[in-house]
Design an enzyme around this catalytic site. Sequence first.
Site, PDB file in Angstrom:
ATOM      1  N   SER A 107       0.833  -1.193   0.000  1.00 57.71           N
ATOM      2  CA  SER A 107       0.000   0.000   0.000  1.00 57.71           C
ATOM      3  C   SER A 107       0.877   1.256   0.000  1.00 57.71           C
ATOM      4  CB  SER A 107      -0.960  -0.058   1.193  1.00 57.71           C
ATOM      5  OG  SER A 107      -1.992   0.879   1.065  1.00 57.71           O
ATOM      6  N   ASP A 245      -9.409  -5.286  -4.684  1.00 51.28           N
ATOM      7  CA  ASP A 245      -8.544  -4.331  -3.989  1.00 51.28           C
ATOM      8  C   ASP A 245      -8.989  -2.893  -4.197  1.00 51.28           C
ATOM      9  OD1 ASP A 245      -6.211  -3.141  -2.790  1.00 51.28           O
ATOM     10  OD2 ASP A 245      -5.081  -4.911  -3.392  1.00 51.28           O
ATOM     11  N   HIS A 272      -7.579  -5.836  -0.106  1.00 51.92           N
ATOM     12  CA  HIS A 272      -6.318  -5.128   0.152  1.00 51.92           C
ATOM     13  C   HIS A 272      -5.383  -5.890   1.093  1.00 51.92           C
ATOM     14  CE1 HIS A 272      -3.973  -1.517  -0.287  1.00 51.92           C
ATOM     15  NE2 HIS A 272      -3.993  -1.221   1.000  1.00 51.92           N
TER      16      HIS A 272
END
Length: 297
Positions: A107, A245, A272
């Site tokens: 991320s 995601d 995610h």
Amino acid sequence: MWREMEPDDRIEIDVMGYKVVAYSFGTGTETVFCLNGGPGLPCDYLRESHSCLVDQGYRVVAFDQLGTGASDRPTDPALWTIDRYVAETETVRNALGLGKVHMLGHSWGGWLAIDYALTYPENLKTLILEDTVADMPHLILELERLRAALGPETVAMMQKHEARGTIDHPEYLAAITILNYRHVCRLSDWPAPIQRSLADWNMGPYGTMQGPNEFLYIGNLKDWNRVADLPKITVPVLITCGEHDELTPACALRMKLNLPDAELHVIDNASHMPFFENPDGYYPVLLDFLARHRTVA
């Protein structure tokens, strides 16, 4: 598979006069250096989901970025920039004597890893970009698409609160909660490492760099875009993302198409956090990539 374990070492490092705390697992000669997401999250969730790589002979290192976890928590917003975090990451790598690493960024940690790879390419064996992007304006368009799936009335309600600055309103927060369960973690009960990281979230770095939530990017990274620079990253790259995601497969594909030596794997039945949501789909991909790029003694 992931499990919680105590680190073999907890190391305090001076970074520009502040204390940053790192955690080391295992003694392997190949190091997986983990950069967690956020910004502003302690590293618990990524540390606990990847320390298990010691079972395959790797050393795993993670650290609480400045402002998070056990590290110092200054309040100066001028500290919350990607360039300063790149310098911090290099200070940690140097202080621990890690040499060349397999850098794994998840991320926000992926944005940090990309900028690190462009600044210190000589320090990488491979780059692992998990659930991340290289083009923030493109991501913002993708997030609008995900929000649109809630329906026009809900989107109008969200836009109204964002314009008024009333994003703490219960109806707005309810919409964000639905999006989080669709696109951040699709498990009905979120694992303890995620809960710990979220419970200790420092919104100072997060709000300054990203924004107030996962679906509204208004911070100092909103225009960040490294697509044009990706061809300069010549080490082997693994890109993974969940099929649902928030940092979407379309964002992942944009990275792959602009990297000279990259492979992309979309993990089924995950959003995610594939390492928690679908470990059977995630870990074999990661381990196969690492095994193919180990240094042969």
